[in-house]
Motif scaffolding. Structure first.
Motif, PDB file in Angstrom:
ATOM      1  N   ALA A  75      -4.786   6.868  -1.788  1.00  0.00           N
ATOM      2  CA  ALA A  75      -4.026   5.990  -1.157  1.00  0.00           C
ATOM      3  C   ALA A  75      -4.447   4.441  -2.559  1.00  0.00           C
ATOM      4  O   ALA A  75      -5.702   4.686  -3.044  1.00  0.00           O
ATOM      5  CB  ALA A  75      -4.968   5.880  -0.437  1.00  0.00           C
ATOM      6  N   LYS A  87      -3.264   0.016  -2.844  1.00  0.00           N
ATOM      7  CA  LYS A  87      -3.580  -0.927  -2.134  1.00  0.00           C
ATOM      8  C   LYS A  87      -3.519  -2.031  -3.295  1.00  0.00           C
ATOM      9  O   LYS A  87      -4.473  -2.368  -3.619  1.00  0.00           O
ATOM     10  CB  LYS A  87      -4.684  -0.979  -1.116  1.00  0.00           C
ATOM     11  N   LYS A 127       0.224  -1.301   0.128  1.00  0.00           N
ATOM     12  CA  LYS A 127      -0.038  -0.046   0.166  1.00  0.00           C
ATOM     13  C   LYS A 127       0.807   1.636  -0.162  1.00  0.00           C
ATOM     14  O   LYS A 127       2.134   1.330   0.799  1.00  0.00           O
ATOM     15  CB  LYS A 127      -1.010  -0.096   0.816  1.00  0.00           C
ATOM     16  N   MET A 181       0.049   4.841   0.364  1.00  0.00           N
ATOM     17  CA  MET A 181      -0.983   6.435   1.256  1.00  0.00           C
ATOM     18  C   MET A 181      -0.069   7.526   0.901  1.00  0.00           C
ATOM     19  O   MET A 181       1.271   8.144   1.858  1.00  0.00           O
ATOM     20  CB  MET A 181      -1.045   6.399   2.455  1.00  0.00           C
TER      21      MET A 181
END
Length: 276
Positions: free
Chosen positions: A100, A102, A81, A83
């Protein structure tokens, strides 16, 4: 979902003098248990948070939230991930205050299970403000009486998955903080040209010819309320538009593909005219 009309739009909110940025990068690969919990809430006003209600002319306030809760237990897990969160004013349409990305892959054992929830909310409200202090283009405001009417808009997007096997990818973005207008005014106003935006996407697949197994859902809920500048001294700006939109998509069983892309954009495209 697109919400644009003649000067009926979110203005965004100007950045504060001191800005903050957060950036995280996460990578995990494990046989066992993996958890990830993220949460951010930002409340920002154009003037001050104390005594913000009722809003006075030119004021706006935004509340932004993002949250993720993932737990993968008793299985082979790969999690990655990126962010970023930044309170600096955004100058172009391809930049965001919250972003973000993921990717999670999970292969459970006999009792293995992964649950992953994500939720994004963008809530903005503002009252009438002169177009000339919001827009960079000198032709966007044909006269000194052009105004953007009041608005009160909230958008919520997200997803939830419950899997024993699958490859999951999601993306979240929000833009609502703008650069400070150089209009020579006492108070700070936002440069609203980039527009306010919130977006979410999800893709769930299996591995090769093997489908994902479990259930997934993605949703979008929005309530859009916009005003219209009317004539009179003092001018009145009654509510002229009220949109309630809700969408939920679900899938369960053996899942070859589950993909959904959602977005909200609110941009000032032409001036509103105030006639006395």
């Amino acid at each position: 979902m697109l919400c644009t009309a003649a000067a009926f739009a979110d203005t965004g909110v100007p950045q504060v003098p001191e800005t903050q940025g957060f950036s995280t990068s996460t990578a995990m690969s494990a046989l066992g248990t993996v958890t990830e919990t993220d949460s951010i809430v930002n409340v920002i006003a154009s003037q001050e948070l104390e005594g913000i209600s009722p809003l006075i002319e030119g004021e706006s306030v935004y509340t932004s939230t993002y949250a993720e809760n993932t737990i993968a237990d008793q299985g082979l897990v790969t999690y990655a991930k990126q962010m970023t969160t930044d309170t600096a004013g955004v100058a172009t349409t391809n930049l965001f205050n919250v972003h973000a990305e993921k990717v999670v892959e999970f292969v459970g054992t006999d009792t293995g299970r992964m649950i992953s929830d994500e939720n994004s909310v963008l809530d903005g409200a503002g009252v009438s403000v002169w177009d000339r202090v919001l827009m960079i283009c000198p032709f966007a405001s044909p006269d000194q009486f052009s105004m953007n009417p009041p608005f009160c808009n909230i958008v919520e997007e997200g997803s939830s998955v419950d899997l024993t096997l699958g490859s999951l990818a999601t993306g979240t973005s929000q833009r609502y903080i703008m650069e400070v207008s150089d209009a020579g005014t006492v108070y700070d106003y936002p440069v609203s040209d980039p527009g306010v935006e919130s977006g979410y996407r999800i893709t769930l697949t299996g591995f090769g010819d093997i489908p994902a197994a479990g259930s997934a859902e993605a949703f979008l809920d929005a309530h859009i309320q916009e005003g219209r500048v009317m004539t009179g001294i003092p001018p009145v700006a009654p509510k002229a538009e009220d949109i309630v939109y809700s969408e939920l998509t679900t899938v369960s069983g053996d899942i070859t593909l589950f993909q959904k892309v959602m977005g909200y954009t609110s941009t000032i495209t032409s001036p509103g005219v105030l006639n006395f």
